[in-house]
Design a protein around this motif. Structure first.
Motif, PDB file in Angstrom:
ATOM      1  N   VAL B  34      39.335  40.434  47.116  1.00  0.00           N
ATOM      2  CA  VAL B  34      39.761  41.200  45.947  1.00  0.00           C
ATOM      3  C   VAL B  34      38.570  41.486  45.029  1.00  0.00           C
ATOM      4  O   VAL B  34      38.382  42.612  44.574  1.00  0.00           O
ATOM      5  N   GLY B  35      37.751  40.461  44.786  1.00  0.00           N
ATOM      6  CA  GLY B  35      36.627  40.622  43.877  1.00  0.00           C
ATOM      7  C   GLY B  35      35.680  41.714  44.327  1.00  0.00           C
ATOM      8  O   GLY B  35      35.314  42.598  43.540  1.00  0.00           O
ATOM      9  N   ALA B  38      37.378  45.168  44.026  1.00  0.00           N
ATOM     10  CA  ALA B  38      37.574  45.582  42.631  1.00  0.00           C
ATOM     11  C   ALA B  38      36.255  46.088  42.049  1.00  0.00           C
ATOM     12  O   ALA B  38      36.211  47.097  41.352  1.00  0.00           O
ATOM     13  N   ARG B 151      48.884  54.765  42.228  1.00  0.00           N
ATOM     14  CA  ARG B 151      47.993  54.471  41.106  1.00  0.00           C
ATOM     15  C   ARG B 151      48.670  53.499  40.143  1.00  0.00           C
ATOM     16  O   ARG B 151      48.060  52.553  39.651  1.00  0.00           O
ATOM     17  N   THR B 153      51.014  51.354  40.933  1.00  0.00           N
ATOM     18  CA  THR B 153      51.072  50.060  41.626  1.00  0.00           C
ATOM     19  C   THR B 153      49.731  49.346  41.533  1.00  0.00           C
ATOM     20  O   THR B 153      49.667  48.153  41.230  1.00  0.00           O
ATOM     21  N   LEU B 154      48.669  50.099  41.773  1.00  0.00           N
ATOM     22  CA  LEU B 154      47.319  49.518  41.709  1.00  0.00           C
ATOM     23  C   LEU B 154      47.069  48.867  40.352  1.00  0.00           C
ATOM     24  O   LEU B 154      46.640  47.710  40.262  1.00  0.00           O
ATOM     25  N   ILE B 155      47.365  49.609  39.296  1.00  0.00           N
ATOM     26  CA  ILE B 155      47.140  49.087  37.949  1.00  0.00           C
ATOM     27  C   ILE B 155      48.001  47.850  37.686  1.00  0.00           C
ATOM     28  O   ILE B 155      47.535  46.856  37.133  1.00  0.00           O
ATOM     29  N   LEU B 157      49.119  45.697  39.835  1.00  0.00           N
ATOM     30  CA  LEU B 157      48.618  44.554  40.599  1.00  0.00           C
ATOM     31  C   LEU B 157      47.332  44.001  39.986  1.00  0.00           C
ATOM     32  O   LEU B 157      47.129  42.785  39.924  1.00  0.00           O
ATOM     33  N   LEU B 158      46.468  44.900  39.521  1.00  0.00           N
ATOM     34  CA  LEU B 158      45.234  44.441  38.868  1.00  0.00           C
ATOM     35  C   LEU B 158      45.565  43.627  37.615  1.00  0.00           C
ATOM     36  O   LEU B 158      44.942  42.603  37.335  1.00  0.00           O
ATOM     37  N   GLN B 159      46.572  44.091  36.868  1.00  0.00           N
ATOM     38  CA  GLN B 159      46.935  43.387  35.642  1.00  0.00           C
ATOM     39  C   GLN B 159      47.550  42.023  35.927  1.00  0.00           C
ATOM     40  O   GLN B 159      47.483  41.130  35.096  1.00  0.00           O
ATOM     41  N   LYS B 160      48.142  41.887  37.106  1.00  0.00           N
ATOM     42  CA  LYS B 160      48.687  40.576  37.467  1.00  0.00           C
ATOM     43  C   LYS B 160      47.572  39.542  37.606  1.00  0.00           C
ATOM     44  O   LYS B 160      47.821  38.344  37.554  1.00  0.00           O
ATOM     45  N   ILE B 161      46.354  40.015  37.815  1.00  0.00           N
ATOM     46  CA  ILE B 161      45.243  39.084  37.971  1.00  0.00           C
ATOM     47  C   ILE B 161      44.661  38.672  36.626  1.00  0.00           C
ATOM     48  O   ILE B 161      44.373  37.500  36.400  1.00  0.00           O
ATOM     49  N   TYR B 162      44.496  39.642  35.721  1.00  0.00           N
ATOM     50  CA  TYR B 162      43.749  39.330  34.505  1.00  0.00           C
ATOM     51  C   TYR B 162      44.605  39.235  33.245  1.00  0.00           C
ATOM     52  O   TYR B 162      44.159  38.681  32.236  1.00  0.00           O
ATOM     53  N   LEU B 163      45.824  39.809  33.275  1.00  0.00           N
ATOM     54  CA  LEU B 163      46.603  39.855  32.039  1.00  0.00           C
ATOM     55  C   LEU B 163      47.505  38.629  31.897  1.00  0.00           C
ATOM     56  O   LEU B 163      47.932  38.053  32.879  1.00  0.00           O
TER      57      LEU B 163
END
Lengths: 163, 163
Positions: B34-35, B38, B151, B153-155, B157-163
């Motif tokens: 993922v890293g 991203a 798009r 979905t992508l956002i 999923l990304l927010q599930k990591i950092y938010l």
DNA sequence: TATTGTTATACTCTATAACTATA
DNA sequence: TATAGTTATAGAGTATAACAATA
């Protein structure tokens, strides 16, 4: 036509609080951008990566180089640069350091006298094998709020942008 | 137990070509992280962003600050730092420059004599309004291989990591 | 005593120009 | 002439310590 349904706005929280005096601001515009979210997510994974890889003495770029060499023995600096999108001058000291640590070896290239083939030493092989396992572990933890399926989807969508 | 089904390996391309002499290496391990993905995706969006925002004289961090101030008038430096995860010393010259360009204004904070409330000037309002439109456009293009649904979905999923 | 904003500074990352030796 | 690797260097981005003014 009826007025469009308003998305909840921070301003409508309270008409009497123009300065909510909180530590967090309304960042919904930024949070709607792929670039912003990709960077924030990378930053998180990055931090976990740095912590967990410190015992191995590997930064992200070091790990990438060693991992590529593990699966592409004899690769040249130029190939590493093209694959990782880094500039040749910035790879020089990096390769020199890995060489100095006894993790990689520079051998004359069989077909091109200008190039240098890079190979992992046995110590390098052992290190990257352990490091790759640690990275898989750390990645799983950093994305623990994603299911396996979601994680695969995330990677697939990210690759649609850059690959 | 039968031998596990091998994933196709670059090494099996040709038994007689130990050094394929191509410019690209087998990066499948990295492409499973993922890293790594991203960062690569962010790098692409980043480049497009830099190109399109150059006419406005805005870097990513400038855009973020102005956009936050547009939706959070009177926000303080500390709030910007907390929201964007940047350190106070690194915001100082940035705010000073935006102030010098006449895009923002520093007003004494109503309730706290130490703090400074940051506000967009009319020029700043106009600029960020145009810039936000340009960013939405550029984001759409940079992620043109994704459907609107992908798009989103992508956002998410990304927010599930950092938010 | 704690916090906001600031200065000074250092370290890393990234980028460009120019050189050498081989092709 | 073009390419692989290198050197030197400059610019961004990011980090810490320490200070003044205010809470």
């Amino acid at each position: 036509m009826p007025p469009p349904a308003k998305t909840p706005s921070a301003k409508t929280e309270s008409a009497a609080a123009p300065s909510p005096r909180t530590d967090r601001l309304d960042a919904r515009v930024l949070e709607g951008l792929v670039g912003y979210n990709a960077r924030r997510a990378w930053l998180i994974v990055s931090t976990v990566f740095a912590d967990r890889m410190a015992p191995y003495g590997l930064k992200q770029i070091d790990f990438s180089v060693l991992s590529l060499l593990a699966h592409n023995p004899g690769a040249t600096s130029r190939q590493l640069c093209n694959t990782l999108d880094i500039l040749p001058p910035n790879l020089v000291s990096l390769v020199a350091t890995l060489d100095g640590r006894g993790l990689i070896e520079r051998r004359p290239h069989p077909h091109d006298g200008r190039a240098v083939g890079l190979h992992l030493t046995p110590a390098g092989e052992t290190l990257i094998r352990e490091a790759e396992q640690a990275v898989v572990q750390l990645e799983t933890e950093a994305s623990s709020r994603l299911s396996t399926r979601e994680r695969e989807t995330l990677i697939k969508l990210l690759q649609k942008i850059y690959l």
